[in-house]
Design a protein around this motif. Sequence first.
Motif, PDB file in Angstrom:
ATOM      1  N   UNK A 134       0.844  -1.213   0.000  1.00 21.58           N
ATOM      2  CA  UNK A 134       0.000   0.000   0.000  1.00 21.58           C
ATOM      3  C   UNK A 134       0.868   1.249   0.000  1.00 21.58           C
ATOM      4  N   UNK A 135       1.957   1.243   0.741  1.00 22.27           N
ATOM      5  CA  UNK A 135       2.866   2.393   0.758  1.00 22.27           C
ATOM      6  C   UNK A 135       3.514   2.589  -0.614  1.00 22.27           C
ATOM      7  N   UNK A 136       3.919   1.489  -1.233  1.00 29.16           N
ATOM      8  CA  UNK A 136       4.588   1.583  -2.532  1.00 29.16           C
ATOM      9  C   UNK A 136       3.638   2.091  -3.604  1.00 29.16           C
ATOM     10  N   UNK A 137       2.395   1.573  -3.623  1.00 33.35           N
ATOM     11  CA  UNK A 137       1.431   1.953  -4.662  1.00 33.35           C
ATOM     12  C   UNK A 137       0.742   3.271  -4.364  1.00 33.35           C
ATOM     13  N   UNK A 138       0.855   3.760  -3.147  1.00 31.35           N
ATOM     14  CA  UNK A 138       0.245   5.032  -2.798  1.00 31.35           C
ATOM     15  C   UNK A 138      -1.252   4.966  -2.615  1.00 31.35           C
ATOM     16  N   UNK A 139      -1.785   3.775  -2.357  1.00 37.19           N
ATOM     17  CA  UNK A 139      -3.221   3.613  -2.116  1.00 37.19           C
ATOM     18  C   UNK A 139      -3.435   2.325  -1.347  1.00 37.19           C
ATOM     19  N   UNK A 140      -4.625   2.175  -0.802  1.00 33.91           N
ATOM     20  CA  UNK A 140      -4.932   0.971  -0.028  1.00 33.91           C
ATOM     21  C   UNK A 140      -4.926  -0.253  -0.937  1.00 33.91           C
ATOM     22  N   UNK A 141      -4.248  -1.293  -0.495  1.00 30.71           N
ATOM     23  CA  UNK A 141      -4.150  -2.516  -1.284  1.00 30.71           C
ATOM     24  C   UNK A 141      -4.298  -3.721  -0.369  1.00 30.71           C
ATOM     25  N   UNK A 142      -5.002  -4.730  -0.852  1.00 26.87           N
ATOM     26  CA  UNK A 142      -5.145  -5.963  -0.085  1.00 26.87           C
ATOM     27  C   UNK A 142      -5.311  -7.140  -1.034  1.00 26.87           C
ATOM     28  N   UNK A 143      -4.975  -8.317  -0.548  1.00 24.80           N
ATOM     29  CA  UNK A 143      -5.177  -9.536  -1.311  1.00 24.80           C
ATOM     30  C   UNK A 143      -6.669  -9.865  -1.364  1.00 24.80           C
ATOM     31  N   UNK A 144      -7.069 -10.559  -2.414  1.00 28.59           N
ATOM     32  CA  UNK A 144      -8.482 -10.831  -2.642  1.00 28.59           C
ATOM     33  C   UNK A 144      -8.857 -12.232  -2.183  1.00 28.59           C
ATOM     34  N   UNK A 145     -10.040 -12.331  -1.650  1.00 29.23           N
ATOM     35  CA  UNK A 145     -10.594 -13.654  -1.367  1.00 29.23           C
ATOM     36  C   UNK A 145     -11.017 -14.293  -2.691  1.00 29.23           C
ATOM     37  N   UNK A 146     -11.288 -15.598  -2.664  1.00 28.34           N
ATOM     38  CA  UNK A 146     -11.720 -16.275  -3.885  1.00 28.34           C
ATOM     39  C   UNK A 146     -13.036 -15.707  -4.405  1.00 28.34           C
ATOM     40  N   UNK A 147     -13.919 -15.331  -3.510  1.00 28.78           N
ATOM     41  CA  UNK A 147     -15.190 -14.744  -3.924  1.00 28.78           C
ATOM     42  C   UNK A 147     -14.969 -13.416  -4.632  1.00 28.78           C
ATOM     43  N   UNK A 148     -14.054 -12.600  -4.131  1.00 28.37           N
ATOM     44  CA  UNK A 148     -13.740 -11.327  -4.774  1.00 28.37           C
ATOM     45  C   UNK A 148     -12.997 -11.545  -6.089  1.00 28.37           C
ATOM     46  N   UNK A 149     -12.115 -12.527  -6.109  1.00 31.61           N
ATOM     47  CA  UNK A 149     -11.326 -12.791  -7.322  1.00 31.61           C
ATOM     48  C   UNK A 149     -12.216 -13.245  -8.474  1.00 31.61           C
TER      49      UNK A 149
END
Length: 395
Positions: free
Chosen positions: A372-387
Amino acid sequence: MLYSGWQYHISSYKVRLVLINIGHYWKRLVIQPMNSFFNLYEFMCVLALWIDMCKDSDVGYPLKRLRSFCFRFACCQYVGGCQRENIIGTGGQILKALLDLLERLQDLEELELTHLLLDSHEAIDLLDHTLNNSAKTMRTLRVIDCTKAPLPFLHVGLFFNLQMLVISPSHIDEDVVNLLGFTKIKTVVLYQDEYTCYCRRVSSRVWLDMRSNAPDLKVELVLTGAATKLELLWQERAPVSRILYNTKYSLMKNETVLFISEQYSKTLEVYSYQMLPRVCFPKPFVERSDASLVLLARNAPLLHTLVIRERISTATLLIISSTVKNLKYFCVRRNAVILRCDWPPNPMWTPNFYNWLKESSKSYEITEREISKIMGKSWKMLSDKEFKCINLLKT
């Protein structure tokens, strides 16, 4: 004689009433795959007859607002309760009704013909009427699996204002690609699915000539189909900007990623594997695609979208995010991410960077925070349902 139960049959009288009352307002007409070929044939015949009646009267051409026509044929049939798929093609009276309808449609901006699976001699004049009636207005053309054997359509290069072409690789050859270099087309999507027949790739020399004539033209490679186990037909030296796998059985192989890095690294913008996989991924680091993906990330300056469903380590995610400067969309499956720093020290890395890599890859939360710090925005891994909700297909 077998009794097949109640059957839905189209009412020609009611179809005529619909056409008379609201047909003039239609802007888009989509014929979805249907099992009743009689209803399909009858509807196209009634529509063509209504157009002729209006032209013969003072009304004139009745579909002046119609700009899009899509015809998708149900080539996969289950006959007599059999569980085995029967692949059939359009032909006979249905093909004749379709050609009669295409002859009457004017000033289209979008046309889609999908899964006709015709014999080669039947498809030679498939686009003749559309070229005569909509050569100047056509903007988007989709010609997907229209024949059972390879058959190039030179028609696609004769639409003066065509912007987007979605076509099966079996419908292009060296002459078609050369012709596309002298058109206004901006995007060519080479679309493969389980019904695409085997064909040869276009020569790399022809793609280089096309790139010199049309430097702004972009090519997309798409493989789709939940059941397909085929591989993409790679086009060497083509200006490929997007590579999309929308299958369950495609596996990201090291040799494939290395080939992409060699052939398309200067133009690649999107690299994506969609759908939840039905294959087993390798576990050892040397057999996974971690190193190949990092190499691709380093060599692809335009890459902005990366979707990974393979087994990958948290350390690799951190390296990729810190390597790709233009990365905007980075999607990974949390269930496929390994908490591990299995990278050996690299002479190009400073001791501080390697220490940061080892410490940050120890937990999902720290990895997400650092990315998130590197990309400059909130980032998270996705669950299978989200993917499963990811869909980058334009077609």
